[in-house]
Design an enzyme around this catalytic site. Structure first.
Site, PDB file in Angstrom:
ATOM      1  N   HIS A  59      -1.086  -9.386   1.333  1.00  0.00           N
ATOM      2  CA  HIS A  59      -0.320 -10.516   1.559  1.00  0.00           C
ATOM      3  C   HIS A  59      -1.395 -11.662   0.864  1.00  0.00           C
ATOM      4  CE1 HIS A  59       2.827  -8.804   3.684  1.00  0.00           C
ATOM      5  NE2 HIS A  59       2.166  -8.776   4.680  1.00  0.00           N
ATOM      6  N   HIS A  96       5.545  -3.827   4.949  1.00  0.00           N
ATOM      7  CA  HIS A  96       5.853  -5.313   4.139  1.00  0.00           C
ATOM      8  C   HIS A  96       5.589  -5.344   2.782  1.00  0.00           C
ATOM      9  CE1 HIS A  96       4.729  -5.914   8.749  1.00  0.00           C
ATOM     10  NE2 HIS A  96       5.621  -6.845   8.634  1.00  0.00           N
ATOM     11  N   ASP A 126       2.989   0.227   3.078  1.00  0.00           N
ATOM     12  CA  ASP A 126       2.844  -0.731   4.139  1.00  0.00           C
ATOM     13  C   ASP A 126       4.407  -1.137   4.449  1.00  0.00           C
ATOM     14  OD1 ASP A 126       0.939  -2.692   5.911  1.00  0.00           O
ATOM     15  OD2 ASP A 126       2.899  -3.715   5.412  1.00  0.00           O
ATOM     16  N   ASP A 145       2.301   0.634   9.138  1.00  0.00           N
ATOM     17  CA  ASP A 145       3.267   0.195   9.992  1.00  0.00           C
ATOM     18  C   ASP A 145       4.583   0.237   9.677  1.00  0.00           C
ATOM     19  OD1 ASP A 145       3.213  -1.485   7.639  1.00  0.00           O
ATOM     20  OD2 ASP A 145       2.827  -3.299   8.551  1.00  0.00           O
TER      21      ASP A 145
END
Ligand SMILES: [Zn+2]
Length: 301
Positions: free
Chosen positions: A121, A159, A157, A239
């Protein structure tokens, strides 16, 4: 595959026990590494010249000053720091730099950078979503500097890796492939953002194993084959697992194994070495099981 892990205890010092991205995660992740007796190699801090290809000098200075003078604190509402954070973040990026060097020398076919804080990120000018420096982006630039013509990044991931996508949005030598829950944090990663070397596969909450098996056995493998990279980098965020407290992609242990197997088999098919770097994964026991699944797959690949 000849495989190694890059790890340092400094990654445990960046910590906030009440936060989901805490040091216990990496302790759980490393347990199978010891049980499976993988070689563990210590990293150094990333070179400044390499880091500033991904992050602005102003931002790097801000991070250095915050950790030295204002610690502890928060860079954004999600992203904490303490007095060890700067060393940990520089060393996490340095692990990726070293990992690419080890692959380039031919000493190993796969390396796993077991690092914190995570990276995907992190934007050029700011920390975001538990991430401070973009570790996988550093690895991609390092690989290009050592002679790779094409670098493929796969990000499983839960995200979307906004920072990674943005770092290479105008760099056709770097392919970015991401599966992620959508709509979801951080809000990017729709199919509208795709271009010739960005392939987002946004997935609904609850997608589950069958969706992941299909996407990784078909869409991912076709993209990898047609791009034919010299190295494959993996933003390994666990995740996606159904036990994760922050997400809802509903992938079981078996589904994670299927994803990792497709990544390993795909890299073997195109003859590219593999660098994994740890991103998310916030259920400690699920993270430990995913670690074991990943290393078993690498060792038998
Ligand atoms: Zn994540």
């Amino acid at each position: 595959m000849r495989s190694a892990v890059i790890y340092s205890d400094i990654f445990l010092k960046h910590d906030l026990p009440t936060h989901p991205e805490n040091a216990l995660r990496l302790k759980y992740f490393m347990e199978p590494v010891g049980e499976l007796q993988l070689p563990v190699i210590p990293p150094k801090q990333v070179s400044y010249e390499l880091l500033k290809t991904i992050h602005s000098e102003n931002y790097i200075q801000d991070v250095l000053i915050a950790c030295r003078e204002n610690a502890p604190g928060f860079f954004d509402p999600d992203t904490y720091y303490n007095s060890y954070t700067c060393n940990a973040a520089l060393t996490a990026a340095g692990a990726c730099e070293l990992g690419v060097e080890l692959l380039s020398s031919g000493e190993f076919e796969a390396v796993f950078c077991a690092v914190r804080p995570p990276g995907h990120h992190a934007e050029r000018d700011r920390a975001m979503g538990f991430c401070i420096f973009n570790n996988v982006a550093v690895a991609a630039v390092k690989a290009l500097s050592l002679g790779a013509k094409r670098v493929f990044i796969v990000d499983f991931d839960a995200h979307h890796g906004n920072g990674t996508q943005h770092a290479f949005y105008s760099t056709p030598e770097v392919f970015y492939f991401s599966t992620h829950q959508f709509p979801f944090y951080p809000g990017t990663g729709s199919e509208r953002e795709n271009n010739s070397h960005v392939l987002n596969v946004p997935l609904r909450e609850g997608s589950g194993d069958s969706t992941f098996k299909r996407v990784y056995s078909i869409t991912f493998r076709e993209a990898l084959r047609s791009f034919s990279p010299d190295v494959v980098l993996v933003s390994a965020g666990y995740d996606l697992h159904r036990d994760d407290p922050l997400t809802g992609l509903n992938v079981t242990d078996e589904g994670v194994r299927a994803v990792v197997e497709q990544v390993v088999e795909g890299a073997k098919e195109v003859g590219a070495p593999l660098l994994f770097t740890l991103e998310g994964g916030y259920n400690l026991n699920a993270l430990k099981r995913c670690s074991r699944i990943t290393f078993e797959t690498l060792l038998s690949g």
